[in-house]
Design a protein around this motif. Structure first.
Motif, PDB file in Angstrom:
ATOM      1  N   THR A 167      40.940  61.604  61.821  1.00  0.00           N
ATOM      2  CA  THR A 167      39.807  61.932  60.958  1.00  0.00           C
ATOM      3  C   THR A 167      38.663  62.523  61.768  1.00  0.00           C
ATOM      4  OG1 THR A 167      40.385  60.114  59.485  1.00  0.00           O
ATOM      5  CG2 THR A 167      38.179  61.025  59.269  1.00  0.00           C
ATOM      6  N   LEU A 168      38.141  63.633  61.283  1.00  0.00           N
ATOM      7  CA  LEU A 168      36.939  64.252  61.845  1.00  0.00           C
ATOM      8  C   LEU A 168      35.869  64.142  60.777  1.00  0.00           C
ATOM      9  CD1 LEU A 168      36.477  66.949  64.212  1.00  0.00           C
ATOM     10  CD2 LEU A 168      35.481  67.499  62.017  1.00  0.00           C
ATOM     11  N   LYS A 169      34.818  63.401  61.069  1.00  0.00           N
ATOM     12  CA  LYS A 169      33.770  63.139  60.080  1.00  0.00           C
ATOM     13  C   LYS A 169      32.523  63.944  60.420  1.00  0.00           C
ATOM     14  CE  LYS A 169      31.251  59.317  57.942  1.00  0.00           C
ATOM     15  NZ  LYS A 169      31.340  59.832  56.613  1.00  0.00           N
ATOM     16  N   ILE A 170      31.959  64.591  59.401  1.00  0.00           N
ATOM     17  CA  ILE A 170      30.698  65.321  59.539  1.00  0.00           C
ATOM     18  C   ILE A 170      29.731  64.691  58.545  1.00  0.00           C
ATOM     19  CG2 ILE A 170      29.580  67.567  59.495  1.00  0.00           C
ATOM     20  CD1 ILE A 170      32.403  68.815  59.594  1.00  0.00           C
ATOM     21  N   ASP A 171      28.709  64.008  59.073  1.00  0.00           N
ATOM     22  CA  ASP A 171      27.787  63.341  58.152  1.00  0.00           C
ATOM     23  C   ASP A 171      26.657  64.282  57.740  1.00  0.00           C
ATOM     24  OD1 ASP A 171      25.979  63.360  60.248  1.00  0.00           O
ATOM     25  OD2 ASP A 171      25.961  61.198  60.526  1.00  0.00           O
ATOM     26  N   GLN A 172      25.773  63.796  56.894  1.00  0.00           N
ATOM     27  CA  GLN A 172      24.708  64.636  56.333  1.00  0.00           C
ATOM     28  C   GLN A 172      23.696  65.090  57.368  1.00  0.00           C
ATOM     29  OE1 GLN A 172      22.915  62.268  53.312  1.00  0.00           O
ATOM     30  NE2 GLN A 172      22.057  60.777  54.734  1.00  0.00           N
ATOM     31  N   GLY A 207      47.969  65.920  62.552  1.00  0.00           N
ATOM     32  CA  GLY A 207      47.038  66.669  61.723  1.00  0.00           C
ATOM     33  C   GLY A 207      45.666  66.014  61.670  1.00  0.00           C
ATOM     34  N   ILE A 208      44.713  66.706  61.053  1.00  0.00           N
ATOM     35  CA  ILE A 208      43.326  66.231  60.996  1.00  0.00           C
ATOM     36  C   ILE A 208      42.815  66.338  59.567  1.00  0.00           C
ATOM     37  CG2 ILE A 208      40.964  66.654  61.797  1.00  0.00           C
ATOM     38  CD1 ILE A 208      42.125  67.747  64.368  1.00  0.00           C
ATOM     39  N   ILE A 209      42.142  65.281  59.146  1.00  0.00           N
ATOM     40  CA  ILE A 209      41.442  65.294  57.860  1.00  0.00           C
ATOM     41  C   ILE A 209      39.963  65.479  58.146  1.00  0.00           C
ATOM     42  CG2 ILE A 209      40.749  63.932  55.866  1.00  0.00           C
ATOM     43  CD1 ILE A 209      43.407  62.554  55.929  1.00  0.00           C
ATOM     44  N   VAL A 210      39.347  66.453  57.495  1.00  0.00           N
ATOM     45  CA  VAL A 210      37.914  66.695  57.648  1.00  0.00           C
ATOM     46  C   VAL A 210      37.191  65.947  56.536  1.00  0.00           C
ATOM     47  CG1 VAL A 210      36.103  68.437  57.708  1.00  0.00           C
ATOM     48  CG2 VAL A 210      38.346  68.957  58.660  1.00  0.00           C
ATOM     49  N   ASP A 211      36.369  64.988  56.927  1.00  0.00           N
ATOM     50  CA  ASP A 211      35.574  64.202  55.981  1.00  0.00           C
ATOM     51  C   ASP A 211      34.137  64.688  56.089  1.00  0.00           C
ATOM     52  OD1 ASP A 211      34.441  62.373  54.320  1.00  0.00           O
ATOM     53  OD2 ASP A 211      34.858  60.623  55.572  1.00  0.00           O
ATOM     54  N   ALA A 212      33.782  65.675  55.270  1.00  0.00           N
ATOM     55  CA  ALA A 212      32.454  66.304  55.343  1.00  0.00           C
ATOM     56  C   ALA A 212      31.588  65.830  54.190  1.00  0.00           C
ATOM     57  CB  ALA A 212      32.596  67.816  55.299  1.00  0.00           C
ATOM     58  N   ASP A 213      30.353  65.540  54.500  1.00  0.00           N
ATOM     59  CA  ASP A 213      29.387  65.186  53.466  1.00  0.00           C
ATOM     60  C   ASP A 213      29.148  66.410  52.585  1.00  0.00           C
ATOM     61  OD1 ASP A 213      26.357  64.962  52.534  1.00  0.00           O
ATOM     62  OD2 ASP A 213      27.123  62.941  52.927  1.00  0.00           O
ATOM     63  N   GLU A 238      47.730  72.813  62.937  1.00  0.00           N
ATOM     64  CA  GLU A 238      48.256  73.443  61.722  1.00  0.00           C
ATOM     65  C   GLU A 238      48.049  72.594  60.477  1.00  0.00           C
ATOM     66  OE1 GLU A 238      52.308  74.416  62.518  1.00  0.00           O
ATOM     67  OE2 GLU A 238      51.795  75.853  64.076  1.00  0.00           O
ATOM     68  N   LYS A 239      47.948  71.291  60.652  1.00  0.00           N
ATOM     69  CA  LYS A 239      47.781  70.392  59.502  1.00  0.00           C
ATOM     70  C   LYS A 239      46.311  69.991  59.399  1.00  0.00           C
ATOM     71  CE  LYS A 239      52.332  68.429  60.271  1.00  0.00           C
ATOM     72  NZ  LYS A 239      53.057  67.195  60.632  1.00  0.00           N
ATOM     73  N   VAL A 240      45.582  70.699  58.555  1.00  0.00           N
ATOM     74  CA  VAL A 240      44.163  70.420  58.341  1.00  0.00           C
ATOM     75  C   VAL A 240      43.953  70.248  56.845  1.00  0.00           C
ATOM     76  CG1 VAL A 240      41.812  71.306  58.574  1.00  0.00           C
ATOM     77  CG2 VAL A 240      43.495  71.772  60.350  1.00  0.00           C
ATOM     78  N   SER A 241      43.229  69.202  56.486  1.00  0.00           N
ATOM     79  CA  SER A 241      42.931  68.997  55.068  1.00  0.00           C
ATOM     80  C   SER A 241      41.519  68.461  54.927  1.00  0.00           C
ATOM     81  CB  SER A 241      43.941  68.030  54.438  1.00  0.00           C
ATOM     82  OG  SER A 241      43.902  66.785  55.093  1.00  0.00           O
ATOM     83  N   MET A 242      41.001  68.558  53.713  1.00  0.00           N
ATOM     84  CA  MET A 242      39.668  68.045  53.400  1.00  0.00           C
ATOM     85  C   MET A 242      39.826  66.657  52.815  1.00  0.00           C
ATOM     86  SD  MET A 242      37.464  70.369  54.226  1.00  0.00           S
ATOM     87  CE  MET A 242      35.984  69.955  53.347  1.00  0.00           C
ATOM     88  N   PHE A 243      38.977  65.740  53.228  1.00  0.00           N
ATOM     89  CA  PHE A 243      39.011  64.377  52.733  1.00  0.00           C
ATOM     90  C   PHE A 243      38.301  64.337  51.394  1.00  0.00           C
ATOM     91  CE2 PHE A 243      37.799  59.848  52.770  1.00  0.00           C
ATOM     92  CZ  PHE A 243      39.037  59.302  53.041  1.00  0.00           C
ATOM     93  N   PRO A 244      38.966  63.878  50.352  1.00  0.00           N
ATOM     94  CA  PRO A 244      38.309  63.851  49.034  1.00  0.00           C
ATOM     95  C   PRO A 244      37.258  62.761  48.967  1.00  0.00           C
ATOM     96  CG  PRO A 244      40.492  62.889  48.904  1.00  0.00           C
ATOM     97  CD  PRO A 244      40.337  63.413  50.303  1.00  0.00           C
ATOM     98  N   LYS A 245      36.318  62.946  48.048  1.00  0.00           N
ATOM     99  CA  LYS A 245      35.296  61.921  47.809  1.00  0.00           C
ATOM    100  C   LYS A 245      35.995  60.684  47.270  1.00  0.00           C
ATOM    101  CE  LYS A 245      33.118  64.772  45.143  1.00  0.00           C
ATOM    102  NZ  LYS A 245      32.204  65.372  44.178  1.00  0.00           N
ATOM    103  N   THR A 246      35.517  59.515  47.659  1.00  0.00           N
ATOM    104  CA  THR A 246      36.095  58.290  47.130  1.00  0.00           C
ATOM    105  C   THR A 246      35.184  57.738  46.053  1.00  0.00           C
ATOM    106  OG1 THR A 246      35.003  57.002  48.846  1.00  0.00           O
ATOM    107  CG2 THR A 246      37.267  57.687  49.266  1.00  0.00           C
ATOM    108  N   THR A 247      35.798  57.124  45.070  1.00  0.00           N
ATOM    109  CA  THR A 247      35.039  56.503  43.998  1.00  0.00           C
ATOM    110  C   THR A 247      35.159  54.996  44.148  1.00  0.00           C
ATOM    111  OG1 THR A 247      36.967  56.556  42.546  1.00  0.00           O
ATOM    112  CG2 THR A 247      35.447  58.407  42.401  1.00  0.00           C
TER     113      THR A 247
END
Length: 169
Positions: free
Chosen positions: A77-82, A129-135, A156-165
């Motif tokens: 996980t690669l996290k980008i906060d606000q 792979g990497i999941i991008v968790d962007a604010d 090659e495996k890159v995805s966006m982390f969906p918002k969680t509810t």
């Protein structure tokens, strides 16, 4: 019976030269107008390219927390906060908070370099792979720049982390 000379002015006007000139002018304007419009729109696009990229909102699909944790365990996980702080696998890689309101995307280059270096240093990144968790409040151009650097690092495996509810149970 001889011919009589006609005296007086000719009543008909010859409009053929006028029509010829008007048709030539019409053709010239029909050819010139699209060329001028294309040049104007190209210039406008170049002037507003950065502004347009930054106005795109990140509207990600929402998942409940149980689905999100199951997918997250398989990938990094690669996290980008606000505040534009980028962390990779829980470790802060780059703090780009002072460039948060940057207009010129070249100011983010140092941040992108640091992220790319951290990704290249991780041996598991290519495989899992990497999941991008962007604010959602950050600029879309910043996220695209990070994803471009992942591509340069052969991920090659890159995805966006969906918002969680929040689960309501």
């Amino acid at each position: 019976m001889g011919m009589q000379a006609q005296s007086g002015a000719m009543a008909d006007i010859n409009v053929t030269p006028l029509v010829d000139v008007m048709l030539v002018m019409l053709i010239i304007f029909m050819v010139a107008a699209p060329v001028m419009e294309k040049a104007r729109s190209q210039k406008e696009l170049e002037e507003n390219r950065d502004k347009q990229q930054r106005l795109v909102a990140l509207n990600l699909p929402a998942l409940d927390n149980s689905q999100a944790t199951a997918n997250q365990s398989q990938t990094l996980t690669l996290k980008i906060d606000q505040n534009f702080v980028v962390s990779f696998e829980g470790k802060t890689v780059s703090d780009c908070s002072k460039y948060r309101d940057a207009i010129d995307k070249r100011q983010w280059t140092r941040c992108f370099d640091e992220v790319e270096g951290a990704i290249r240093a991780n041996e598991d990144a290519k495989e899992s792979g990497i999941i991008v968790d962007a604010d959602p409040s950050i600029k879309f151009g910043f996220v695209v720049g990070i994803m471009h650097r992942m591509h340069k690092a052969n991920i090659e495996k890159v995805s966006m982390f969906p918002k969680t509810t929040a689960t309501s149970s």
